[in-house]
Write a protein that holds these residues in place. Structure first.
Motif, short mmCIF file in Angstrom:
data_model
loop_
_atom_site.label_atom_id
_atom_site.label_comp_id
_atom_site.label_asym_id
_atom_site.label_seq_id
_atom_site.Cartn_x
_atom_site.Cartn_y
_atom_site.Cartn_z
N HIS A 1 -58.89 -89.52 -9.16
CA HIS A 1 -58.73 -88.31 -9.95
C HIS A 1 -59.32 -87.14 -9.15
N ILE A 2 -58.43 -86.26 -8.69
CA ILE A 2 -58.84 -85.12 -7.86
C ILE A 2 -58.54 -83.84 -8.60
N THR A 3 -59.52 -82.95 -8.67
CA THR A 3 -59.30 -81.66 -9.34
C THR A 3 -59.88 -80.52 -8.49
N ASN A 4 -59.12 -79.45 -8.40
CA ASN A 4 -59.56 -78.20 -7.75
C ASN A 4 -60.10 -78.44 -6.34
N LEU A 5 -59.38 -79.22 -5.58
CA LEU A 5 -59.83 -79.52 -4.21
C LEU A 5 -59.45 -78.38 -3.27
N ASN A 6 -60.42 -77.90 -2.50
CA ASN A 6 -60.19 -76.81 -1.55
C ASN A 6 -60.78 -77.17 -0.19
N LEU A 7 -60.04 -76.81 0.86
CA LEU A 7 -60.50 -77.05 2.22
C LEU A 7 -59.99 -75.94 3.11
N HIS A 8 -60.89 -75.36 3.89
CA HIS A 8 -60.52 -74.36 4.89
C HIS A 8 -60.82 -74.92 6.27
N TYR A 9 -59.92 -74.63 7.22
CA TYR A 9 -60.13 -75.07 8.60
C TYR A 9 -59.89 -73.87 9.51
N ALA A 10 -60.91 -73.57 10.33
CA ALA A 10 -60.84 -72.43 11.24
C ALA A 10 -60.49 -71.14 10.48
N GLY A 11 -61.06 -71.03 9.28
CA GLY A 11 -60.85 -69.83 8.48
C GLY A 11 -59.55 -69.79 7.71
N GLN A 12 -58.69 -70.82 7.86
CA GLN A 12 -57.40 -70.84 7.19
C GLN A 12 -57.41 -71.89 6.07
N PRO A 13 -56.82 -71.57 4.91
CA PRO A 13 -56.76 -72.56 3.83
C PRO A 13 -55.82 -73.71 4.17
N VAL A 14 -56.29 -74.93 3.95
CA VAL A 14 -55.45 -76.12 4.17
C VAL A 14 -55.09 -76.75 2.83
N LEU A 15 -56.10 -76.98 1.99
CA LEU A 15 -55.88 -77.48 0.63
C LEU A 15 -56.39 -76.42 -0.34
N ARG A 16 -55.59 -76.12 -1.38
CA ARG A 16 -55.95 -75.04 -2.29
C ARG A 16 -55.80 -75.49 -3.74
N ASP A 17 -56.93 -75.62 -4.43
CA ASP A 17 -56.92 -75.99 -5.86
C ASP A 17 -56.01 -77.19 -6.11
N LEU A 18 -56.12 -78.18 -5.24
CA LEU A 18 -55.23 -79.35 -5.31
C LEU A 18 -55.69 -80.29 -6.42
N ASP A 19 -54.76 -80.71 -7.27
CA ASP A 19 -54.99 -81.69 -8.32
C ASP A 19 -54.08 -82.90 -8.09
N TRP A 20 -54.63 -84.09 -8.26
CA TRP A 20 -53.83 -85.31 -8.03
C TRP A 20 -54.46 -86.47 -8.77
N ARG A 21 -53.62 -87.26 -9.41
CA ARG A 21 -54.08 -88.47 -10.09
C ARG A 21 -53.24 -89.66 -9.63
N ILE A 22 -53.92 -90.75 -9.34
CA ILE A 22 -53.26 -92.00 -8.99
C ILE A 22 -53.66 -93.04 -10.03
N TYR A 23 -52.64 -93.62 -10.69
CA TYR A 23 -52.90 -94.58 -11.76
C TYR A 23 -52.72 -96.02 -11.26
#
Length: 488
Positions: free
Chosen positions: A7-29
């Motif tokens: 269960h992933i909510t609001n995942l954010n990742l920046h690399y070298a100042g650039q957004p890679v993942l932005r407010d990512l939500d994901w569920r695996i059942y």
């Protein structure tokens, strides 16, 4: 209501100042097994590493393991490359080291590496033996890690992961370097694990996937985008055709009609025979496909041609009309050869920019150099423009998406317009669009009098210019033919 395994909510990742993942939500059942595909550089590997806490991100990632299962309650990630070390824990290897008999024993054997892994995770080695056999890897137990090809390194990673049977298994480009039979066997084992309760996440653009895969997604604009199947995933944009740089439209100079010839060549390491009585002649302008299962001797054969293998002097090998050992230097040989391979890519200088990576092709090095001539600089600029890399020229090569890295290394391979091109599995990890683009460039390049040796497992992912094939099995030639390949 069933709780999600991931269960992933609001995942954010920046690399070298650039957004890679932005407010990512994901569920695996439970019961879901996913393929994550899509464009190169979209953040697929970053997401996988975030799930196993190998990437610093903001947001929430919750993993729910099932109590009572015999499977270990862990999420296990298999990276695209196998990051092994020497006996002192160092990863500072160099490209030719795998052929240097004085330094081959600087790493563990496959068996010792697996034993170490098994002890760490309290596993019984008897449970690993069927996996070794299924992947055709049981005869490599006493082989040093540094001696393995890229496909064999992938098998080490896979044996460890499949042996562990974690509740969540994430495989990043699991088919990289694997031959056809090994891919089939891997899918059989993955289906078996899924039936036992393992949740699978495969990062791949490959169409040949396990039957148990029932969910598909891509990362677009930093978010998960669920799609119907692999065919619905976004591909990199088709490249706008450009005229080839003028200096590559000239046939390269070759002093002999025979580019390479091996006469009854054998290579042994102690009791182990890698090549046995191999004879092969490559004439000027020919376009060869070199094939064979993992461990069949392809990489060793190419190392003899490229001047990297010391046992070349113990065999009768002719290159560009001269017998090896007749006074030529290794640099005389390399000057006439352009090569790209998974091993060269893996060992490439991590501090090299795209510009320096291409320029190094003039000097046959993978490190730093000086005194790039004016004419050479102009050729580099032409290739940067041709491959749409001008905006990336000052970036570190290893920070680019894989597709751009491979194009930069192809530019490095051809920058000196050599008579012989050796392209060893150049499309590993590329999606369909990138592979088509890469091979179209190879086809056009080959039209200007180049001699080509191309290593690839799948006829559907090959340049159309190939018209001859050499197949190795257990170090011996089992097929040497003229052939027309279907690339559709």
């Amino acid at each position: 209501m069933t709780n999600p395994v991931v269960h992933i909510t609001n995942l954010n990742l920046h690399y070298a100042g650039q957004p890679v993942l932005r407010d990512l939500d994901w569920r695996i059942y439970p019961g879901e097994n996913w393929v994550i595909g899509g464009k190169s550089g979209s953040g697929k590997s970053s997401l996988a590493k975030a799930i196993v806490k190998q990437e610093k991100v903001s947001g929430d990632i919750h993993l729910r393991f099932t109590a009572g299962l015999t499977l270990p309650p862990v999420a296990y990630y298999v990276a695209n490359w196998y990051q092994f070390t020497n006996l002192e824990g160092d990863r500072n290897f160099y490209y030719q080291q795998r052929y240097n008999k004085h330094q081959q024993h600087d790493t563990l054997t496959v068996y010792a590496d697996l034993i170490h892994f098994g002890q760490k995770h309290q596993l019984d080695f008897h449970d690993a033996e069927p996996i070794l056999e299924a992947l055709g890897f049981d005869n490599c137990r006493e082989t040093q890690l540094i001696e393995l090809s890229s496909g064999e390194h992938k098998k080490v990673q896979l044996v460890q992961a499949l042996w562990l049977k974690p509740q969540i298994l994430i495989l990043d480009e699991p088919y990289t370097g694997l031959d056809r039979q090994s891919r089939r066997q891997l899918n059989v084992i993955l289906d078996r694990l899924a039936a036992e309760g393992v949740s699978l996440i495969l990062i791949t653009n490959d169409n040949d996937i396990p039957a148990s895969i029932n969910r598909f997604a891509e990362i677009a604009d930093g978010k998960i985008n669920v799609v119907a199947d692999i065919a619905a995933m976004a591909q990199d944009q088709e490249r706008r055709p450009k005229p080839f740089p003028y200096f590559l439209q000239k046939a390269p100079t070759a002093d002999s009609d025979t580019i390479a010839e091996l006469r009854d060549v054998s290579v042994r390491y102690g009791e182990k025979t890698v090549l046995k009585n191999v004879s092969w002649r490559v004439r000027k302008g020919e376009k060869w496909l070199l094939q064979g299962p993992n461990g069949s001797g392809k990489s060793t054969l190419l190392s003899l041609l490229n001047g990297d293998h010391p046992q070349a002097y113990a065999n009768e090998i002719w290159l560009f009309g001269r017998k090896r050992g007749s006074g030529e230097s290794i640099w005389d040989i390399k000057e006439k050869i352009g090569i790209i391979s998974p091993e060269l890519h893996w060992y490439f200088d991590k501090h090299a920019t795209v510009w320096h990576a291409i320029a190094s092709g003039f000097y046959d090095s993978i490190g730093w150099f000086l005194n790039v001539k004016y004419e050479e600089k102009k050729k580099i600029e032409q290739l940067l423009d041709f491959f749409d890399l001008l905006e990336d020229k000052d970036k570190l090569l290893h920070t680019l998406p894989l597709g751009k890295q491979r194009l930069a290394l192809l530019a490095r391979t051809i920058v000196k317009n050599p008579p012989l091109l050796i392209l060893d599995e150049p499309c590993q990890g590329l999606d369909r669009s990138q592979t088509t683009h890469f091979n179209a460039v190879v086809d056009e390049l080959s039209a200007y009098g180049k001699t080509l040796i191309y290593v690839g497992h799948y006829e559907s992912q090959l340049p159309s210019c190939l018209d001859r094939r050499l197949v190795l099995e257990k170090g011996e030639v089992i097929l040497n033919e003229r052939h027309t390949f279907l690339t559709t």
